[in-house]
Structure formats: C-alpha cells, structure tokens
Design an enzyme around this catalytic site. Structure first.
Site, PDB file in Angstrom:
ATOM      1  CD  GLU A   1       0.442  -5.512  10.687  1.00  0.00           C
ATOM      2  OE1 GLU A   1       0.427  -4.283  10.587  1.00  0.00           O
ATOM      3  OE2 GLU A   1      -0.563  -6.234  10.552  1.00  0.00           O
TER       4      GLU A   1
ATOM      5  N   PRO B   1       0.823  -1.222   0.000  1.00  0.00           N
ATOM      6  CG  PRO B   1      -0.222  -1.207   2.083  1.00  0.00           C
ATOM      7  CD  PRO B   1       0.571  -2.068   1.166  1.00  0.00           C
TER       8      PRO B   1
HETATM    9  N1  ADE Z   1      -0.765  -5.176  -0.106  1.00  0.00           N
HETATM   10  C1  ADE Z   1      -1.614  -4.797   0.869  1.00  0.00           C
HETATM   11  N2  ADE Z   1      -2.386  -3.781   0.475  1.00  0.00           N
HETATM   12  C2  ADE Z   1      -2.012  -3.487  -0.803  1.00  0.00           C
HETATM   13  C3  ADE Z   1      -2.423  -2.516  -1.748  1.00  0.00           C
HETATM   14  N3  ADE Z   1      -3.393  -1.638  -1.483  1.00  0.00           N
HETATM   15  N4  ADE Z   1      -1.824  -2.502  -2.949  1.00  0.00           N
HETATM   16  C4  ADE Z   1      -0.830  -3.375  -3.222  1.00  0.00           C
HETATM   17  N5  ADE Z   1      -0.395  -4.303  -2.375  1.00  0.00           N
HETATM   18  C5  ADE Z   1      -0.982  -4.373  -1.164  1.00  0.00           C
END
Ligand code: ADE
Length: 265
Positions: A115, A88
């Site tokens: 995490e 993310p």
């Molecule tokens: N892993 C966890 N959340 C993610 C996201 N929003 N985009 C890419 N990989 C991720």
C-alpha cells in the site's frame, strides 16, 4: 549515467536491460545499470519487507528498516544521485522531467510495493517523488522502467541520429511530425511527394506543418501552452483561413444554417 534501482523484484529488470536502445546504451557504457534487492537488507530470518499498518486497515506497508538500509547502500554506490521514490503521489512525470534527470550523473530509484512505504522513509531519505500517471500500479518497478527509458533517450549518443531526442514529441512542445518509410505506395496511400523531393528546407517546413496539425488534432492543450514562433503562427493562420473557406462553401451549399440553429424534428 549510473542507474541504481531498489526493488524486491530485481528479476523484473533482467529483460528490461536486455533489449534495444537500453541494451546498446549499456554495451557502449553510456549507462551503467544495477539493482539492489531490498529483501537482502532485511535482518530477520524470513527477510520480511512488509508489515501491518498501525491504526489498522487493509493492505500492508513497506517496512522502514530494510528500505533505509538499502537506500544507504545505494548512497555508497551512487553518492551524487538524488533518491527518487516512485509513487502515485509524486510529481507527474513528463519530457521536461526526463530532460532534467538526464543532467545528473547518477540516479537512484526506490520502488515501493504494497500500500506504500512507511512515511518516515519519505521524509528523511528521499529527495524526489515521481508518479508516471494518475493510476495505481502494484509497485514502482514499471514506473522506474518508464523513467529510465525516457531518460536514456536523452543521453547523447544513445539514439541513432545525434539530435534524434531533440526531435522527439514534446521536446519543443509539439507532437512529432508524421513519418513514412518504403514502400512508396502502401494499400493505395502514397508518401507525400515533398518528402521525395530532396529539398531540405521544404521538407523541414512540411514537417513543422505536420507537427502543428497533429498537435492541434490530438493534443490541442499542448498548443495552448506553447510559446508559438512567427513561422508557427503563420502556418496556423493559413490553416484557419482554409477551415474558414471550407465552412463558408459548406454554408453556401447548405444554406446559412449555423450550429445550434437547426430545427429539431
Ligand atoms: N507506484 C504505484 N503507482 C505508481 C504510479 N502511478 N507512478 C509511480 N509509481 C507508482
């Protein structure tokens, strides 16, 4: 295009490779897809891939040794590939990045879990970090599938029509025009006559107008960013004049009351 995916859940991809355009692209060897199980690179008896975070706190961290070994094995399978960590915290995925990635011959995706991954992996072994949106998934696998799907569409010959990807939404900064198929009338709603006319220029104009109106209604932010051509400006002006006319006749019918001037009762 060769895709190599590093994951502790390779089974998640088994059905992903099996359907629709992805399956066809594999069958016709437009893409070559494989997974490496990160767990196979853990050297301990229990093949552990996570551990507690230094400094304390909740959640687990992906251990660096198995992941580094898996990434090095992926480098052997796909030496020219950028190694992309799904996180993310990465740059936001969009159609432009899909296009950019489609220009590579090989791509390696590293799916984090827990995490996050040990930070020493991020710095030394990863070339790019991509997020598919501002929300947190339980792992990078779904994000890798999203990206592989969008990239595969960009590879010539994977879609029905030769130029189908060029007409996709976002390809030219607009949402795609409305589509219709048979029946001609569905629940009292008919297909626009122009699409039955066989007049290709008029149909192209109608489609551009439809794309512009949809973008204006659903994603005005895209229009603000777009470098508009003369034809597009002409269509938007035509519609703005129509909207002005509608408002003028509305005001004529209802007196000259304007927004913000209504009396509160
Ligand atoms: N892993 C966890 N959340 C993610 C996201 N929003 N985009 C890419 N990989 C991720």
């Amino acid at each position: 295009m060769k895709f190599v995916v590093l994951t502790i859940f390779p089974e998640m991809f088994a059905s992903f490779w099996e359907y629709g355009i992805i399956r066809k692209a594999i069958e016709t060897e437009k893409i070559l897809a494989s997974t490496l199980n990160i767990r196979d690179f853990a050297e301990d008896r229990h093949q552990v891939t996570d551990d507690r975070p230094y400094g304390g706190g909740s959640g687990m961290v992906m251990k660096p040794e198995p992941l580094a070994a898996a990434i090095r094995a992926a480098e052997q399978k796909a030496p020219s590939a950028p190694k992309i960590l799904l996180t993310p915290q990465g740059r936001g995925f969009n159609q432009k990045i899909a296009h950019e990635l489609a220009a590579f011959e090989e791509l390696v995706f590293v799916c984090g879990r827990y995490e996050g991954v040990d930070d020493r992996i991020d710095h030394d072994l990863i070339d790019d970090e991509i997020s598919i949106g501002d929300y947190v998934l339980t792992g990078g696998e779904l994000a890798a599938m999203v990206i592989i799907d969008a990239v595969t569409r960009q590879i010539p010959g994977t879609l029905g029509g030769e130029d189908a990807a060029e007409k996709d939404s976002f390809a030219d900064g607009l949402l795609e025009h409305a589509h219709y198929t048979r029946p001609h009338v569905f629940e009292g709603k008919a297909v626009p006559d122009i699409l039955l006319s066989g007049h290709h220029e008029k149909i192209d104009n109608w489609r551009l107008e439809s794309a512009l109106m949809r973008t204006l209604m659903k994603r005005a932010d895209l229009l603000q960013k777009k470098d508009l051509g003369a034809k597009e400006i002409r269509i938007l002006k035509k519609w703005s004049r129509r909207i002005e006319d509608i408002l003028k006749s509305y005001h004529r019918a209802h007196g000259e009351r304007r927004e913000g001037t209504e009396k509160k009762s």
